[in-house]
Design a protein around this motif. Structure first.
Motif, mmCIF file in Angstrom:
data_model
loop_
_atom_site.group_PDB
_atom_site.id
_atom_site.type_symbol
_atom_site.label_atom_id
_atom_site.label_comp_id
_atom_site.label_asym_id
_atom_site.label_seq_id
_atom_site.Cartn_x
_atom_site.Cartn_y
_atom_site.Cartn_z
ATOM 1 N N ARG A 98 41.724 54.509 41.064
ATOM 2 C CA ARG A 98 40.761 53.408 41.202
ATOM 3 C C ARG A 98 39.373 53.833 40.702
ATOM 4 N NH1 ARG A 98 41.470 49.048 44.140
ATOM 5 N NH2 ARG A 98 39.344 49.143 45.004
ATOM 6 N N ILE A 101 39.415 53.731 36.870
ATOM 7 C CA ILE A 101 39.280 52.378 36.316
ATOM 8 C C ILE A 101 37.830 51.921 36.415
ATOM 9 C CG2 ILE A 101 39.995 49.962 36.559
ATOM 10 C CD1 ILE A 101 42.684 50.999 37.658
ATOM 11 N N LEU A 123 40.858 44.733 33.202
ATOM 12 C CA LEU A 123 40.736 45.978 33.977
ATOM 13 C C LEU A 123 40.066 45.705 35.321
ATOM 14 C CD1 LEU A 123 39.524 48.801 31.531
ATOM 15 C CD2 LEU A 123 41.605 48.812 32.907
ATOM 16 N N LEU A 127 41.575 46.251 39.196
ATOM 17 C CA LEU A 127 40.886 46.996 40.247
ATOM 18 C C LEU A 127 40.730 46.148 41.498
ATOM 19 C CD1 LEU A 127 39.442 49.677 40.876
ATOM 20 C CD2 LEU A 127 37.355 48.674 39.925
ATOM 21 N N MET A 153 47.061 55.047 32.249
ATOM 22 C CA MET A 153 46.294 54.007 32.943
ATOM 23 C C MET A 153 46.386 52.672 32.215
ATOM 24 S SD MET A 153 42.189 53.892 33.778
ATOM 25 C CE MET A 153 41.760 53.127 32.200
#
Length: 512
Positions: A98, A101, A123, A127, A153
């Protein structure tokens, strides 16, 4: 904290923790949008005009010598994600993914990467809806950034790879769909914009830095409790002694110890019981202080990096394309190596204080702090375990950044190993937390013996009294071996640190 608003320029470490661990929602500041869209427009012009730009219409790395047609420019970006996702090992923890990101979004909002706003927004939604890509932790050289883990990712964005959603590991496409998100195809430069940079190593190291800050405070509390149990000399913490050698960390540690021990009558003065204490007690401000100064330095570096553009090439706000080395992890690899050393030293001195308490020759209390030693071993092996962790930390503190292995047909011929620097710092923090847990638990046991020996005629300090009570809320005095299993007791004591129970209690009465 209800939400964090990203501008690309002012993300703090505390905000990063709120998002990565406490699930604060994230928004994009509207002021960042214009630069993102302008940067994207420049990329589209480059593609249309077929101007030669690295990563837009050329291959990657040493393959930059290969031209890519306008028709293949989008396929090039998907290909880089598919092939660069080559990591191995245990998955990165959720909070580190997290944080990664978040940092990547913030970097892209600087408007120099040429990515579409809609891709950044996807993105952001991942999150906020907690879609957590599966990223094996090993496989990055830290230059060109964290290519391999960042590719993992990105896979779910394309409906590929794997991701966690609501605690379940799913195919990337399924995780996205369950979260109400639709996978996309990448456009020119977007694959490179998403994976070229120091994002993963910085995310890991940032969270380690945050934890190290807390451990440095816990170390002061543990040291103060050990000092009381030893009836140590408080004079070594006088402010005047430290103002003549005014390192900030040493000054702060001495101040913390004075505040924690305020009102204590267990502590002594020079020549009252002894002339001087051993170094592990007398030199707490100098040793803990050195670590504090290092941790503060690393925090400064972290907050620069999480607000930086680490992509390549960079497209300036005037449309100039610059191919450089902002992806190189050396600027963070060295600080994270330094961080491991700093935290390791907190563990090393703590383990030596543990030895002083369990050694009857040094403490004047029963061997291994248990009644009837012999039949009972008490805390004997907790010191062994702490020593094992301290020794492991010494090995982990060997710097990763002094190593380099050539890659990409010798085009990328000097790399940082920053990813390993941050991950081993994480292990050092975990080990040191356990060592400090052990010291806190033993110090509470030692204080119980000291209170009994002194017929309870003395008073604990303002901070140590609260710390002692917090520990006793979790673990009881150990009367004899037959009543306990030591691992279970240590695990209960560990929650005093891991759940911030101790710090929350002590910081209500003492400013640390």
């Amino acid at each position: 904290m209800n939400k964090v608003v990203l501008t690309g320029n002012d993300l703090t470490l505390d905000e990063l923790v709120e998002v990565s661990r406490n699930y604060a929602k994230v928004e994009i500041d509207e002021r960042a949008i214009a630069d993102v869209e302008k940067s994207r427009q420049y990329v589209e012009e480059i593609v249309e005009e077929e101007r030669v730009v690295y990563g837009v219409n050329t291959g990657f790395g040493s393959l930059s010598r290969v031209s890519i047609s306008k028709e293949d420019s989008a396929q090039l970006q998907e290909n880089i994600i598919r092939t660069h996702a080559s990591c191995f090992g245990n998955p990165l923890p959720e909070d580190e993914v997290r944080a990664s990101i978040l940092i990547r979004i913030n970097s892209l909002l600087k408007g120099v990467s040429g990515i579409r706003l809609s891709t950044i927004e996807l993105l952001l939604e991942m999150l906020n809806r907690n879609v957590v890509p599966f990223i094996p932790e090993k496989g990055s050289l830290g230059a060109s950034g964290d290519l391999a883990p960042l590719a993992h990712m990105v896979l779910p964005i394309l409906g590929l790879g794997k991701a966690y959603y609501e605690g379940e590991l799913l195919p990337g496409k399924d995780a996205m769909e369950k979260a109400g998100l639709k996978p996309i195809s990448l456009a020119a430069k977007e694959g490179l914009a998403l994976i070229n940079g120091t994002t993963i190593l910085t995310a890991t190291g940032a969270l380690v830095t945050y934890d190290a800050i807390k451990l440095s405070k816990i170390a002061d509390i543990a040291g103060a409790m050990t000092l009381e149990s030893s009836r140590g000399i408080i004079d070594a913490f006088w402010e005047e002694l430290h103002t003549i050698r005014p390192h900030a960390g040493s000054l702060k540690t001495a101040e913390n110890l004075r505040n924690i021990l305020e009102g204590s009558t267990y502590v002594t003065h020079t020549a009252e019981l002894r002339v001087q204490d051993a170094y592990t007690l007398r030199c707490i401000p100098q040793v803990h202080g050195a670590s504090k100064d290092t941790i503060e330095y690393v925090k400064e570096k972290v907050e620069i990096e999480i607000n930086s553009a680490t992509d390549n090439p960079i497209i300036t706000h005037e449309g100039k394309v610059i191919s450089g080395g902002n992806f190189h992890g050396e600027l963070m690899a060295q600080p994270f190596d330094f961080l491991a050393i700093a935290v390791s030293e907190l563990g090393n001195i703590s383990e030596r204080r543990i030895e002083r308490m369990v050694n009857t020759t040094l403490s004047g209390m029963p061997s291994f702090l248990v009644k009837h030693p012999g039949l009972n071993s008490g805390f004997m092996i907790t010191q062994y375990a702490a020593a094992a962790l301290a020794s492991e930390n010494k090995t982990l503190s060997h710097p990763a950044s002094v190593d380099s292995i050539t890659s990409c047909e010798n085009q990328e011929d000097f790399v940082s190993m920053g990813n390993w620097a941050s991950r081993k710092a994480r292990e050092v923090v975990k080990n040191t937390a356990r060592i400090l847990t052990t010291e806190l638990m033993i110090a509470a046991q030692a204080l119980d013996f000291r209170m009994e020996m002194e017929d309870n005629k003395f008073e604990l300090g303002k901070g140590t009294k609260v710390a002692y009570e917090a520990i006793r809320d979790k673990v009881d005095f150990i009367e004899e071996d037959s009543n306990i299993e030591m691992y279970d007791e240590l695990e209960k004591a560990q929650t005093v640190i891991s759940e911030d129970y101790l710090l929350d209690k002590v910081e209500k009465v003492v400013s640390l």
